[in-house]
Write an enzyme that holds these catalytic residues in place. Structure first.
Site, PDB file in Angstrom:
ATOM      1  N   GLN A 284      -5.119   0.015  -7.215  1.00 37.82           N
ATOM      2  CA  GLN A 284      -4.704  -1.377  -7.357  1.00 37.82           C
ATOM      3  C   GLN A 284      -4.595  -1.764  -8.832  1.00 37.82           C
ATOM      4  O   GLN A 284      -5.495  -1.518  -9.620  1.00 37.82           O
ATOM      5  CB  GLN A 284      -5.694  -2.296  -6.643  1.00 37.82           C
ATOM      6  CG  GLN A 284      -5.649  -2.203  -5.135  1.00 37.82           C
ATOM      7  CD  GLN A 284      -4.413  -2.865  -4.530  1.00 37.82           C
ATOM      8  OE1 GLN A 284      -3.602  -3.474  -5.224  1.00 37.82           O
ATOM      9  NE2 GLN A 284      -4.266  -2.759  -3.220  1.00 37.82           N
ATOM     10  N   TYR A 313      -1.556   2.951   7.395  1.00 38.43           N
ATOM     11  CA  TYR A 313      -0.963   2.920   6.045  1.00 38.43           C
ATOM     12  C   TYR A 313      -2.100   2.965   5.018  1.00 38.43           C
ATOM     13  O   TYR A 313      -2.120   2.213   4.048  1.00 38.43           O
ATOM     14  CB  TYR A 313      -0.144   1.651   5.808  1.00 38.43           C
ATOM     15  CG  TYR A 313       0.925   1.353   6.834  1.00 38.43           C
ATOM     16  CD1 TYR A 313       2.205   1.895   6.715  1.00 38.43           C
ATOM     17  CD2 TYR A 313       0.672   0.507   7.908  1.00 38.43           C
ATOM     18  CE1 TYR A 313       3.198   1.603   7.644  1.00 38.43           C
ATOM     19  CE2 TYR A 313       1.661   0.210   8.845  1.00 38.43           C
ATOM     20  CZ  TYR A 313       2.919   0.762   8.695  1.00 38.43           C
ATOM     21  OH  TYR A 313       3.902   0.466   9.607  1.00 38.43           O
ATOM     22  N   GLU A 334      -2.172   8.046   7.353  1.00 40.54           N
ATOM     23  CA  GLU A 334      -1.182   7.907   6.275  1.00 40.54           C
ATOM     24  C   GLU A 334      -0.182   9.051   6.395  1.00 40.54           C
ATOM     25  O   GLU A 334      -0.559  10.190   6.674  1.00 40.54           O
ATOM     26  CB  GLU A 334      -1.885   7.947   4.912  1.00 40.54           C
ATOM     27  CG  GLU A 334      -0.991   8.074   3.710  1.00 40.54           C
ATOM     28  CD  GLU A 334      -0.008   6.925   3.588  1.00 40.54           C
ATOM     29  OE1 GLU A 334       1.195   7.226   3.470  1.00 40.54           O
ATOM     30  OE2 GLU A 334      -0.425   5.755   3.608  1.00 40.54           O
ATOM     31  N   ASP A 382      -1.850  -2.254   6.074  1.00 36.65           N
ATOM     32  CA  ASP A 382      -1.380  -2.667   4.749  1.00 36.65           C
ATOM     33  C   ASP A 382      -0.063  -1.950   4.483  1.00 36.65           C
ATOM     34  O   ASP A 382       0.006  -1.004   3.697  1.00 36.65           O
ATOM     35  CB  ASP A 382      -2.426  -2.311   3.687  1.00 36.65           C
ATOM     36  CG  ASP A 382      -2.051  -2.812   2.298  1.00 36.65           C
ATOM     37  OD1 ASP A 382      -1.084  -3.594   2.186  1.00 36.65           O
ATOM     38  OD2 ASP A 382      -2.703  -2.414   1.323  1.00 36.65           O
ATOM     39  N   CYS A 409       2.292  -7.744   1.315  1.00 30.97           N
ATOM     40  CA  CYS A 409       2.750  -8.049  -0.040  1.00 30.97           C
ATOM     41  C   CYS A 409       4.090  -8.771  -0.029  1.00 30.97           C
ATOM     42  O   CYS A 409       4.666  -9.010  -1.103  1.00 30.97           O
ATOM     43  CB  CYS A 409       2.843  -6.772  -0.877  1.00 30.97           C
ATOM     44  SG  CYS A 409       3.967  -5.535  -0.204  1.00 30.97           S
TER      45      CYS A 409
END
Length: 544
Positions: A284, A313, A334, A382, A409
């Site tokens: 991040q 994810y 993932e 996410d 996002c």
């Protein structure tokens, strides 16, 4: 009807998702960068489309009460920070309204349970990663900075208020080295020259700094001098690496790294977990606000220690690992193999023993959990900016978790996906915007979804071998699959090969179907090229 270069007076009444002010002329919406709600101004029309137009602020007649003096001289040309000319309170109001508008207009929701936006403690120096493109100026000297809005024209930048001061010192030392060494500058059009990008990372908690030079070559002129100058300018530096990118591409990093000095990674701490960060690893960008975001997601997950948590994810595992101590078991999924490997390493490094990470998408995770008789109690998702595929949401709903925590996002794709979740009998319990990137147009959102009437559902156990055939099997016959593969690939495939690939994909075959009755029979395995063709056929017939 307005036309290019027209001047008109107007008041800015709203903002676009990209941070431009909105006013109207002749009934048409005009988008004007660098303005604020409440500005009374003169606008020059620069482009007219069918339903809207773009304008430029020509004169500010009456400033908005939200206005403040910009603290960055290149905020306008750079375009990265669209809100440096207004107060932070005004910026947070705009971002909150952006989330609300998307949920109302795209999702069709009313009475949205919005919680106050979680603002950042600082609008400056919060980024822990920086990648500066390098080019030649008109006078033939190196320039380095950021691309201007919607272009590949570099705005030469000697400081950025979003980056830590240590990056400025490293960049200036790099500039000085280039002048002394005479190392050539990469030319995109000719695919010649060496220096492409300067890429830097730092650990907010650890203080470690990594400098990475991206080059169209395997060696730099004066590498020893570069190391010396960087170490003198940046005592905090712990590693200097050369990234080799010789491809004609806009992708910043190549695959190969060579360490010039120190170590090729840095360490940092997030949510009491330590992460090792390489140039390629995801981490991040705003560590402080990432903790705020993850803590809100954990609050919404409501873990008591008895739950199985599924992190879809999951990337390198940061969100799930931050919650692992509160769950009975963590399962991450993932699709990128390198990210899964990083997630496993991060779990081992932090002594997290109740986590496992699967390489695959949501359907893969669902199949594996079903076959093992597991059902996640809570799912955290996410997804990337494009949001979730409809099939992923359907898969999540089929697993029937009591709670889903959606970290987004992009408010627009979030609203679209929430609309499908509500159609799948999930209710929106809470919505919290989080400002991860102050000054920019971006805003994150965390949403809690709960299963409607979960207490009234009846658990039904179906044993697949008691059914004559699965729903997937009924979609296409073996002859149809054979015909598809032959027509598209020119390959002949047997029923045995098709059955093998169907079992591999979790499509349960009928008992003893295509299985030899000889105990010691040697069964030929499907060749890779035929497996790929059969997989394509199964996707074509929507069986996987």
């Amino acid at each position: 009807m307005i036309k290019k270069n027209d001047l008109f007076e107007a008041e800015i009444t709203a903002m676009t998702a990209e941070g431009s002010g909105i006013c109207r002329a002749d009934g048409m919406a005009v988008f004007v960068p660098g303005t604020a709600v409440g500005d009374r101004c003169v606008v020059r029309v620069v482009k007219v489309l069918k339903k809207y137009a773009f304008g430029r602020l020509e004169e500010l007649l009456t400033p908005s009460p939200d206005r403040t003096t910009p603290d960055c001289p290149i905020a306008g040309p750079c375009g990265g920070c669209v809100y440096r000319h207004i107060t932070y309170e005004a910026e947070l109001k705009i971002k909150t309204q952006r989330v609300r508008d998307a949920l109302e207009r795209i999702g069709g929701f009313e009475n949205i349970p919005m919680e106050p936006i979680l603002g950042a403690p600082s609008r400056t120096r919060y980024r822990n990663k920086c990648q500066l493109p390098i080019g030649l100026s008109k006078n033939g000297e190196m320039q380095m900075g950021f691309y201007a809005v919607n272009s590949h024209r570099i705005i030469d930048t000697h400081t950025c208020l979003l980056q830590p001061e240590v990056f400025d010192r490293a960049a200036e030392a790099f500039r000085a080295w280039q002048k002394l060494s005479g190392e050539s500058i990469y030319d995109e059009a000719a695919h010649s020259g060496v220096l492409r990008h300067l890429y830097m990372r730092c650990g907010e908690k650890s203080g470690e700094v990594l400098v990475c030079i991206v080059a169209n070559g395997v060696k730099l002129h004066g590498e020893d001098l570069l190391v010396k100058m960087l170490r003198e300018a940046v005592p905090e530096i712990t590693g200097i690496v050369l990234n080799i990118n010789r491809e004609r591409t806009n992708v910043v990093l190549g695959r190969e790294l060579r360490t010039l000095w120190g170590k090729p990674t840095i360490r940092d701490t997030l949510c009491r977990l330590e992460f090792e960060i390489s140039p390629h690893a995801f981490y991040q960008v705003n560590r402080t606000q990432a903790e705020v975001l993850y803590n809100k997601a954990a609050e919404y997950a409501g873990l008591t220690g008895a739950e199985t948590l599924l992190d879809l994810y999951c990337g390198t595992g940061t969100i799930g690992l931050s919650m692992a101590s509160r769950a009975k078991k963590l399962i991450g999924a993932e699709i990128i193999p390198s990210a899964v490997e990083n997630a496993r390493k991060n779990a081992a490094h932090n002594h997290v023993t109740n986590a496992e990470f699967l390489c695959g998408d949501a359907k893969d995770a669902a199949r594996i959990l079903y076959e093992r008789g597991e059902r996640p109690d809570v799912i955290v998702i996410d997804p990337p900016r494009k949001g979730c595929d409809a099939a992923v949401i359907t898969t999540i709903a089929a697993m029937r978790p009591t709670r889903v925590v959606y970290v987004s996002c992009d408010p627009a794709t979030l609203a679209r996906d929430l609309k499908q979740f509500t159609a799948e009998d999930y209710n929106i319990e809470a919505v919290t915007p989080v400002d991860m990137f102050p000054g920019t147009a971006h805003v994150e959102t965390v949403v809690l979804l709960s299963k409607l009437k979960v207490d009234h559902h009846i658990e039904i156990e179906l044993k697949m071998d008691e059914l004559d055939l699965t729903a997937a099997e009924s979609k296409a016959t073996y002859d149809e699959i054979k015909a598809y593969v032959l027509n598209k690939y020119g390959l002949k495939v047997s029923q045995l090969y098709i059955a093998q690939i169907k079992r591999k994909c979790g499509i349960i075959e009928r008992k003893n179907y295509n299985v030899s009755k000889k105990e010691d029979a040697k069964v030929p395995q499907c060749p890779p090229e035929k497996e790929a063709a059969i997989m394509d056929a199964l996707k074509h017939f929507q069986m996987i």
